[in-house]
Design an enzyme around this catalytic site. Sequence first.
Site, PDB file in Angstrom:
ATOM      1  N   LYS A 112       0.624 -63.094 -26.176  1.00 31.15           N
ATOM      2  CA  LYS A 112      -0.344 -62.422 -25.313  1.00 31.15           C
ATOM      3  C   LYS A 112      -1.673 -63.146 -25.441  1.00 31.15           C
ATOM      4  O   LYS A 112      -2.202 -63.301 -26.536  1.00 31.15           O
ATOM      5  CB  LYS A 112      -0.483 -60.946 -25.735  1.00 31.15           C
ATOM      6  CG  LYS A 112      -1.513 -60.154 -24.951  1.00 31.15           C
ATOM      7  CD  LYS A 112      -1.538 -58.711 -25.443  1.00 31.15           C
ATOM      8  CE  LYS A 112      -2.570 -57.875 -24.716  1.00 31.15           C
ATOM      9  NZ  LYS A 112      -2.573 -56.466 -25.205  1.00 31.15           N
ATOM     10  N   ASP A 150      -5.300 -44.369 -25.645  1.00 35.30           N
ATOM     11  CA  ASP A 150      -4.920 -44.755 -24.273  1.00 35.30           C
ATOM     12  C   ASP A 150      -3.412 -44.607 -24.084  1.00 35.30           C
ATOM     13  O   ASP A 150      -2.721 -45.549 -23.700  1.00 35.30           O
ATOM     14  CB  ASP A 150      -5.360 -46.182 -23.990  1.00 35.30           C
ATOM     15  CG  ASP A 150      -5.342 -46.527 -22.500  1.00 35.30           C
ATOM     16  OD1 ASP A 150      -5.120 -45.607 -21.678  1.00 35.30           O
ATOM     17  OD2 ASP A 150      -5.540 -47.703 -22.154  1.00 35.30           O
TER      18      ASP A 150
END
Length: 233
Positions: free
Chosen positions: A6, A106
Amino acid sequence: MSVAVKKIHDLIASPRNVAMFKREVLVCSRLHHPNIMIVCGAVMAEGSPLQIVMELLEGSVGEVIDAAHASGSYLTVYEQLFIAMDMASGISYLHQIRPLPYVHGDIRPSNVLVTRDMKVKVGDLGSAHIIESSLSAGPMSPSYVAPERSSTSSTLASDIYSFGVSLIEIFSGVGPIPEERQTQLALLAPRSHLFMLCSRLIRQKPADRMSAQRCFETLKAAVAENHSKLPSR
């Protein structure tokens, strides 16, 4: 183990995003649980793009839901229950870390990843923080935000609310609309045990919400009761 990398793109490499990226590396390096995404390492050398090396997963629960709709079907009872149970297990682990629990900040289907055999890993921990830290709430989709979080940092209770909204989406197949929260919850009424479970996760008063551990135990019992009807995994 197959891995993925990532990277943070130069176009979004703002000081805030870089801080969130580094925080994700730090948080994940401290966590070890079968339902939390594994981070194998990171590269943050000056002059190089920030990179996280993590286990390779197939996609997110949100993508699984979208793919099921696109195929003209929906998740089986087996898939729904195990996704929910694995999510509860991962969130419960974060909330029970001692001496200080972690708030994810989140929780939503797009931030929960799945393996090829549908095992779930809670990921995207860039917004996560220790419960007693002074960090403010991170960015989040309004559709999953707890009613009290508009004026406060994220908490264990706001995590639970977001988890409850996510479960309504997983069990009903309908994406969340804050103005229609109770109407969407009512879609679960024919499945009374799931209706009651989700109702206890999205109560307006934070203190009245069920804990992630209790939710995990409830879902585990539901799986056990339906064991004869579900294929082994």
